[in-house]
Design a protein around this motif. Structure first.
Motif, PDB file in Angstrom:
ATOM      1  N   ALA A  78       0.831  -1.206   0.000  1.00 53.29           N
ATOM      2  CA  ALA A  78       0.000   0.000   0.000  1.00 53.29           C
ATOM      3  C   ALA A  78       0.863   1.253   0.000  1.00 53.29           C
ATOM      4  CB  ALA A  78      -0.926  -0.013   1.214  1.00 53.29           C
ATOM      5  N   GLN A  79       1.983   1.232   0.718  1.00 53.85           N
ATOM      6  CA  GLN A  79       2.871   2.397   0.747  1.00 53.85           C
ATOM      7  C   GLN A  79       3.430   2.706  -0.637  1.00 53.85           C
ATOM      8  OE1 GLN A  79       5.832   1.452   3.736  1.00 53.85           O
ATOM      9  NE2 GLN A  79       4.700   2.530   5.314  1.00 53.85           N
ATOM     10  N   VAL A  80       3.891   1.672  -1.341  1.00 52.38           N
ATOM     11  CA  VAL A  80       4.438   1.900  -2.681  1.00 52.38           C
ATOM     12  C   VAL A  80       3.338   2.360  -3.628  1.00 52.38           C
ATOM     13  CG1 VAL A  80       5.741   0.901  -4.583  1.00 52.38           C
ATOM     14  CG2 VAL A  80       6.230   0.178  -2.251  1.00 52.38           C
ATOM     15  N   CYS A  81       2.143   1.783  -3.504  1.00 52.98           N
ATOM     16  CA  CYS A  81       1.023   2.228  -4.328  1.00 52.98           C
ATOM     17  C   CYS A  81       0.719   3.703  -4.096  1.00 52.98           C
ATOM     18  CB  CYS A  81      -0.225   1.384  -4.028  1.00 52.98           C
ATOM     19  SG  CYS A  81      -0.170  -0.288  -4.709  1.00 52.98           S
ATOM     20  N   GLN A  82       0.777   4.111  -2.850  1.00 57.03           N
ATOM     21  CA  GLN A  82       0.497   5.505  -2.535  1.00 57.03           C
ATOM     22  C   GLN A  82       1.524   6.431  -3.168  1.00 57.03           C
ATOM     23  OE1 GLN A  82       0.313   6.569   1.706  1.00 57.03           O
ATOM     24  NE2 GLN A  82      -1.555   7.662   1.186  1.00 57.03           N
ATOM     25  N   GLU A  83       2.788   6.027  -3.153  1.00 51.59           N
ATOM     26  CA  GLU A  83       3.809   6.831  -3.805  1.00 51.59           C
ATOM     27  C   GLU A  83       3.553   6.943  -5.305  1.00 51.59           C
ATOM     28  OE1 GLU A  83       7.939   7.159  -2.491  1.00 51.59           O
ATOM     29  OE2 GLU A  83       7.645   5.193  -1.582  1.00 51.59           O
ATOM     30  N   LEU A  84       3.136   5.843  -5.930  1.00 45.51           N
ATOM     31  CA  LEU A  84       2.848   5.875  -7.364  1.00 45.51           C
ATOM     32  C   LEU A  84       1.676   6.800  -7.664  1.00 45.51           C
ATOM     33  CD1 LEU A  84       3.299   2.101  -8.286  1.00 45.51           C
ATOM     34  CD2 LEU A  84       4.862   3.986  -8.765  1.00 45.51           C
ATOM     35  N   VAL A  85       0.652   6.745  -6.829  1.00 44.93           N
ATOM     36  CA  VAL A  85      -0.508   7.620  -7.017  1.00 44.93           C
ATOM     37  C   VAL A  85      -0.091   9.082  -6.908  1.00 44.93           C
ATOM     38  CG1 VAL A  85      -2.696   8.338  -5.981  1.00 44.93           C
ATOM     39  CG2 VAL A  85      -2.212   5.910  -6.286  1.00 44.93           C
ATOM     40  N   MET A  86       0.888   9.364  -6.042  1.00 39.94           N
ATOM     41  CA  MET A  86       1.363  10.732  -5.850  1.00 39.94           C
ATOM     42  C   MET A  86       2.337  11.167  -6.938  1.00 39.94           C
ATOM     43  SD  MET A  86       1.934  10.446  -1.716  1.00 39.94           S
ATOM     44  CE  MET A  86       2.617  12.083  -1.509  1.00 39.94           C
TER      45      MET A  86
END
Length: 572
Positions: free
Chosen positions: A214-222
């Protein structure tokens, strides 16, 4: 409006292990993430073999471990049904073919998956993957490996680390390549080992690492596309196998020995911490060979200890706030030390105490006022206090955070205020960060919380400080003997955090308090520390001062005003 991050899941059906279910739910909770496909392993049905064939085909050389695993599963392995969470999501049934030690997807199945245009595929099923599936998603196929891939590839997780007396077990989230447990590392962390319990150790690892996807996904979304690049592992570690019966018997013997030592330590020995003064600035600890000639206070009273010292200057005198712990009650309170007439830093006074445990009175000075942020997790909050104008009592200011933090640490950096600390149940592994524009808040959680997962350097251990324009953070190394890791902060912003290890300080060998070092805090050009020794419990009759080190002077001479001041003393 930016395109959503399109996620697919590789699985064996709607049943997942609990940690896997937690990981998936955390990914789906990230704003901007969309689940577009569930790829299900369509394994061919196998006919049930007869009793004789079962007997002949059973892997008897692994029988002890397999039996143990069946009866002693970590709680994180408990099954959860995600049928409701995955309802309405397109499903693709795929049947792979063997390819050496792995399996490949056929061309038709790859075409079916490609139609859903996944940016990421999360692997929670199938076996070792090879072939074009690894390059199909834009950001690759992500998979967890529970072990430090540089030393422990293969199976079973945590087992070989205990067998080889490791203090930590690693974990990685990786973007898969065709090399087993040697992909591009996206996240990595280390967790403390419980030597007498493989199940408890793995619960800690599985639950602690579940949020990384989830953390890496959040970075990608940002918009941080480099978050999915990672660092290619160059490991050459051998691939571990399941233990044979003989090896597993040795494991059981080691586990029982570890359990016996654990019980002996908890019943026959107790920790005793004490405060010391190092007459040099905290930045000197970065030197290649720093002076560690600490001057220790006299020993605490039997059954008590002093820990986590933080200081400030008042009336040109050193004042030290610390945790005064009583073994009989199992609670700590915040007390203050000041010099007495004999020049020994031993004039003690209780400042914060109630029926719950208080510790780690972190001191920060702001606009001429001394504030403290003590650890008091029983309240479920982080509270800010200040010393009154007479420097004789504390006054409550406000609640900084409606979450409990272990070792709360408040500091200013590049115009922002930061509040660091760890949280249960991983109070030694999981570092959380909060940011505010103003000293008193409001404090906002960092989007990457926990910003790191590492038992070797997560929990704060003192005063952050600047040296040559660079921010350094003392952190507690909780592997075995307690030590302080000095971490160089590489990036600290409202959206990112990175740091690197510089060196480790302690334990302070050759001193009476040589078993551990828990805190280093700055008071101008003075550094306060606390050291650990072990003493026998009262039941064994040797918890007295008989083995205490000689008293040493460790303070500045008290002022004339203080000599005439009347106040209650609490000799510890």
């Amino acid at each position: 409006m930016p395109e959503p991050l399109r996620i697919g899941i590789l699985c064996d059906g709607p049943l997942f292990q609990r940690w896997q279910g937690d990981s998936i739910r955390k990914v789906l909770a990230v704003p901007g993430v969309e689940l577009v496909v569930v790829v299900v392993n369509d394994k061919p049905a196998r006919s049930e073999p007869g009793a004789m064939r079962k007997l002949l085909r059973y892997p008897w050389r692994l029988a002890l471990y397999l039996r143990y695993r069946q009866r002693n599963k970590p709680k994180a392995y408990a099954p959860v049904d995600l049928s409701t969470d995955l309802a309405g999501v397109p499903r693709v049934l795929c049947r792979t073919t063997r390819s050496g030690s792995g399996e490949q997807f056929g061309a038709e199945d790859l075409t079916s998956i490609r139609l859903h245009r996944p940016d990421v595929l999360l692997r929670f099923g199938f076996n070792i993957l090879k072939g074009d599936i690894l390059e199909l998603p834009r950001y690759g196929v992500w998979s967890y490996h529970h072990g430090d891939e540089e030393k422990y590839r293969g199976q079973p997780p945590g087992f070989w680390e205990i067998m080889e007396d490791e203090a930590v077990v690693g974990a990685v989230l990786q973007r898969l390549t065709e090399r087993l447990d040697a992909g591009y590392v996206l996240r990595k962390g280390w967790f403390g080992i419980i030597g007498h319990s493989l199940e408890e150790t793995m619960d800690r690892v599985l639950t602690g690492s579940a949020g990384w996807a989830a953390q890496v996904c959040q970075e990608l979304v940002m918009g941080r596309a480099k978050a999915a690049v990672g660092t290619l592992s160059t490991t050459k570690a051998p691939v571990r196998k399941y233990p044979s019966n003989g090896t597993f018997l040795r494991y059981l013997l080691k586990r029982n020995e570890n359990l016996l030592r654990f019980r002996q330590r908890s019943t026959k020995q107790r920790e005793e911490w004490n405060i010391g003064v190092l007459y040099q600035p905290i930045r000197s600890l970065l030197d290649d060979r720093p002076n560690l000639n600490v001057r220790w206070l006299p020993s605490p009273s039997p059954g008590q200890y002093r820990a986590s010292p933080f200081g400030y200057m008042a009336d040109q005198q050193l004042n030290v706030l610390y945790e005064k712990f009583d073994h009989a009650t199992g609670r700590g309170e915040i007390s203050r030390l000041r010099p007495k007439r004999d020049n020994v830093l031993k004039r003690s006074r209780t400042l914060l105490a109630d029926d719950q445990h208080r510790s780690y009175p972190f001191v920060v000075e702001h606009e001429g006022t001394v504030y403290l942020v003590p650890e008091h997790t029983g309240t479920g909050r982080v509270e800010l206090y200040r010393m009154d104008t007479r420097n004789s009592a504390t006054e409550h200011v406000r609640t900084l955070l409606n979450e409990p933090l272990f070792s709360p640490t408040l500091f200013q950096h590049e115009g922002r205020w930061w509040l660091f600390g760890t949280q249960a149940p991983l109070e030694n592994e999981a570092l959380y960060a909060y940011c505010a524009e103003q000293f008193e808040g409001p404090y906002t959680a960092h989007p990457q919380n926990p910003v790191k997962m590492d038992v070797r350097s997560a929990r704060p251990g003192g005063t952050p400080f600047m040296s040559d324009g660079v921010l350094y953070r003392p952190a507690q190394d909780r592997r075995g003997a307690r030590r302080i890791a000095l971490m160089r902060v590489l990036e600290l912003s409202p959206i990112a955090y990175r740091e690197e290890w510089v060196k480790t300080i302690g334990p302070l060998k050759g001193s009476a308090w040589s078993l551990g070092l828990g805190t280093v805090s700055a008071v101008g050009d003075i550094t306060l520390v606390d050291g650990l020794r072990s003493v026998q419990s009262k039941k064994t009759g040797s918890g007295s001062r008989r083995n205490a080190p000689a008293k040493t002077k460790a303070a500045i001479k008290p002022s004339r005003a203080e000599e005439h001041e009347e106040e209650e003393e609490d000799e510890d």
